[in-house]
Enzyme design. Sequence first.
Site, PDB file in Angstrom:
ATOM      1  N   LYS A 136    -117.423 -75.477 -58.680  1.00 35.59           N
ATOM      2  CA  LYS A 136    -117.485 -74.033 -59.732  1.00 35.59           C
ATOM      3  C   LYS A 136    -116.970 -74.488 -61.119  1.00 35.59           C
ATOM      4  O   LYS A 136    -117.277 -74.172 -62.186  1.00 35.59           O
ATOM      5  CB  LYS A 136    -116.940 -72.988 -59.100  1.00 35.59           C
ATOM      6  CG  LYS A 136    -117.112 -71.836 -60.074  1.00 35.59           C
ATOM      7  CD  LYS A 136    -116.401 -70.288 -59.316  1.00 35.59           C
ATOM      8  CE  LYS A 136    -116.701 -69.198 -60.222  1.00 35.59           C
ATOM      9  NZ  LYS A 136    -116.094 -67.954 -60.097  1.00 35.59           N
ATOM     10  N   THR A 171    -104.963 -61.427 -68.363  1.00 34.85           N
ATOM     11  CA  THR A 171    -105.969 -60.933 -67.264  1.00 34.85           C
ATOM     12  C   THR A 171    -105.371 -60.205 -66.304  1.00 34.85           C
ATOM     13  O   THR A 171    -104.272 -60.797 -65.816  1.00 34.85           O
ATOM     14  CB  THR A 171    -106.932 -61.993 -66.837  1.00 34.85           C
ATOM     15  OG1 THR A 171    -108.190 -61.239 -65.957  1.00 34.85           O
ATOM     16  CG2 THR A 171    -106.188 -63.127 -66.215  1.00 34.85           C
ATOM     17  N   LYS A 212    -109.501 -64.970 -61.939  1.00 38.05           N
ATOM     18  CA  LYS A 212    -109.815 -65.932 -63.194  1.00 38.05           C
ATOM     19  C   LYS A 212    -108.520 -66.500 -63.573  1.00 38.05           C
ATOM     20  O   LYS A 212    -108.628 -67.663 -64.181  1.00 38.05           O
ATOM     21  CB  LYS A 212    -109.908 -64.767 -64.324  1.00 38.05           C
ATOM     22  CG  LYS A 212    -111.107 -64.004 -64.423  1.00 38.05           C
ATOM     23  CD  LYS A 212    -111.041 -62.937 -65.836  1.00 38.05           C
ATOM     24  CE  LYS A 212    -112.085 -61.976 -65.838  1.00 38.05           C
ATOM     25  NZ  LYS A 212    -112.090 -61.174 -67.176  1.00 38.05           N
ATOM     26  N   ARG A 219    -117.146 -69.734 -67.287  1.00 41.10           N
ATOM     27  CA  ARG A 219    -115.544 -69.939 -67.900  1.00 41.10           C
ATOM     28  C   ARG A 219    -115.417 -71.436 -68.147  1.00 41.10           C
ATOM     29  O   ARG A 219    -114.681 -71.574 -69.095  1.00 41.10           O
ATOM     30  CB  ARG A 219    -114.895 -69.364 -66.686  1.00 41.10           C
ATOM     31  CG  ARG A 219    -113.323 -69.252 -66.948  1.00 41.10           C
ATOM     32  CD  ARG A 219    -112.722 -68.272 -66.004  1.00 41.10           C
ATOM     33  NE  ARG A 219    -113.335 -67.082 -66.105  1.00 41.10           N
ATOM     34  CZ  ARG A 219    -113.874 -66.324 -65.150  1.00 41.10           C
ATOM     35  NH1 ARG A 219    -114.485 -67.026 -64.198  1.00 41.10           N
ATOM     36  NH2 ARG A 219    -114.825 -65.081 -65.288  1.00 41.10           N
ATOM     37  N   PHE A 260    -114.388 -64.903 -56.090  1.00 40.60           N
ATOM     38  CA  PHE A 260    -114.186 -63.561 -56.546  1.00 40.60           C
ATOM     39  C   PHE A 260    -115.299 -62.956 -56.711  1.00 40.60           C
ATOM     40  O   PHE A 260    -116.364 -63.844 -57.345  1.00 40.60           O
ATOM     41  CB  PHE A 260    -112.696 -63.377 -57.224  1.00 40.60           C
ATOM     42  CG  PHE A 260    -113.267 -63.864 -58.734  1.00 40.60           C
ATOM     43  CD1 PHE A 260    -112.946 -65.134 -59.415  1.00 40.60           C
ATOM     44  CD2 PHE A 260    -113.421 -62.695 -59.536  1.00 40.60           C
ATOM     45  CE1 PHE A 260    -113.233 -65.506 -60.475  1.00 40.60           C
ATOM     46  CE2 PHE A 260    -113.870 -63.339 -61.066  1.00 40.60           C
ATOM     47  CZ  PHE A 260    -113.390 -64.575 -61.424  1.00 40.60           C
ATOM     48  N   GLY A 261    -115.288 -61.737 -57.067  1.00 40.89           N
ATOM     49  CA  GLY A 261    -116.348 -60.822 -57.672  1.00 40.89           C
ATOM     50  C   GLY A 261    -117.726 -61.219 -56.918  1.00 40.89           C
ATOM     51  O   GLY A 261    -117.850 -61.165 -56.062  1.00 40.89           O
ATOM     52  N   TYR A 262    -118.581 -61.547 -57.931  1.00 38.83           N
ATOM     53  CA  TYR A 262    -120.087 -61.606 -57.554  1.00 38.83           C
ATOM     54  C   TYR A 262    -120.393 -63.058 -56.988  1.00 38.83           C
ATOM     55  O   TYR A 262    -121.286 -63.330 -56.674  1.00 38.83           O
ATOM     56  CB  TYR A 262    -121.064 -61.447 -58.506  1.00 38.83           C
ATOM     57  CG  TYR A 262    -121.119 -60.066 -59.125  1.00 38.83           C
ATOM     58  CD1 TYR A 262    -121.590 -58.983 -58.691  1.00 38.83           C
ATOM     59  CD2 TYR A 262    -120.080 -59.880 -60.148  1.00 38.83           C
ATOM     60  CE1 TYR A 262    -121.701 -57.735 -58.766  1.00 38.83           C
ATOM     61  CE2 TYR A 262    -120.147 -58.274 -60.478  1.00 38.83           C
ATOM     62  CZ  TYR A 262    -120.836 -57.390 -59.976  1.00 38.83           C
ATOM     63  OH  TYR A 262    -120.829 -56.265 -60.313  1.00 38.83           O
ATOM     64  N   ASP A 263    -119.235 -63.884 -56.631  1.00 39.92           N
ATOM     65  CA  ASP A 263    -119.569 -65.428 -56.269  1.00 39.92           C
ATOM     66  C   ASP A 263    -120.485 -65.524 -55.003  1.00 39.92           C
ATOM     67  O   ASP A 263    -120.961 -66.411 -54.911  1.00 39.92           O
ATOM     68  CB  ASP A 263    -118.199 -65.877 -56.086  1.00 39.92           C
ATOM     69  CG  ASP A 263    -117.621 -66.538 -57.331  1.00 39.92           C
ATOM     70  OD1 ASP A 263    -118.320 -66.583 -58.650  1.00 39.92           O
ATOM     71  OD2 ASP A 263    -116.311 -66.888 -57.235  1.00 39.92           O
ATOM     72  N   ASP A 320    -113.541 -61.906 -71.447  1.00 36.93           N
ATOM     73  CA  ASP A 320    -114.390 -60.964 -70.846  1.00 36.93           C
ATOM     74  C   ASP A 320    -115.537 -61.589 -70.527  1.00 36.93           C
ATOM     75  O   ASP A 320    -116.261 -62.412 -71.059  1.00 36.93           O
ATOM     76  CB  ASP A 320    -114.736 -59.807 -71.959  1.00 36.93           C
ATOM     77  CG  ASP A 320    -115.062 -58.579 -71.410  1.00 36.93           C
ATOM     78  OD1 ASP A 320    -114.279 -57.949 -70.797  1.00 36.93           O
ATOM     79  OD2 ASP A 320    -116.188 -58.003 -71.544  1.00 36.93           O
TER      80      ASP A 320
END
Length: 190
Positions: free
Chosen positions: A171, A8, A13, A177, A148-151, A68
């Site tokens: 989380k 990654t 991640k 994940r 990160f991302g849409y958290d 992914d």
Amino acid sequence: MKKLIFATNNKGKLKEMQLLLPSIEIISLNDINWTEEIDEPFDTFHENALIKAVTIFKATQLPVLSDDSGLCIHALHGAPGVHSAYYGGHPRADQKNINKVLEELNGVTQREAYFKAVLCLIWEDQVHYFEGVVDGHIADNPMGVDGFGYDPIFIPTGYKESFAQLPLAIKNTLSHRAQAVNKLLAFLKS
Ligand code: ITT
């Protein structure tokens, strides 16, 4: 298994995976001096996970894990889904992705969503997949700064806080994940 390359470029991640797999030494793409982006042209998480793992396996011949994943929103017919990373356009930016989702859900009361992760493991020349899903809903506004991302806009079912407000230790007990990693660990034990 003692060492595993995690294929990654996503630092969020990577951090989560290191905590989820404390008994395995996680080697990052950085550690092997891999700097190229791996194209992910497919419409399924499985195919995109496979191409990431295969690309790194071909280059190293070492055990490889890839992830992914994405956010799937029922009112948007599963979008952003496999397009989560670039939903807000190029160049990618978490804030642009979040803004696009919030705009599309403006005035929408049905805000149920889920995160999905597909891990692909290439080990002893065999390919294995492990999936995880976490249900929740999309907040009206971003909340919290961690993760990160849409958290900041994802509130897991049973909680009032977003993934960006909850401690990573929480989380990592709930997430897509984490659930996929639990299946990976069960497989490695068997
Ligand atoms: P690699 O392909 O290098 O692993 P990536 O970020 O491009 O990194 P994906 O193609 O799998 O990974 O895209 C997943 C996107 O979905 C990611 O960029 C986030 O925007 C989102 N995502 C996945 N898991 C998430 C999580 O736990 N929290 C928040 N957003 C997540």
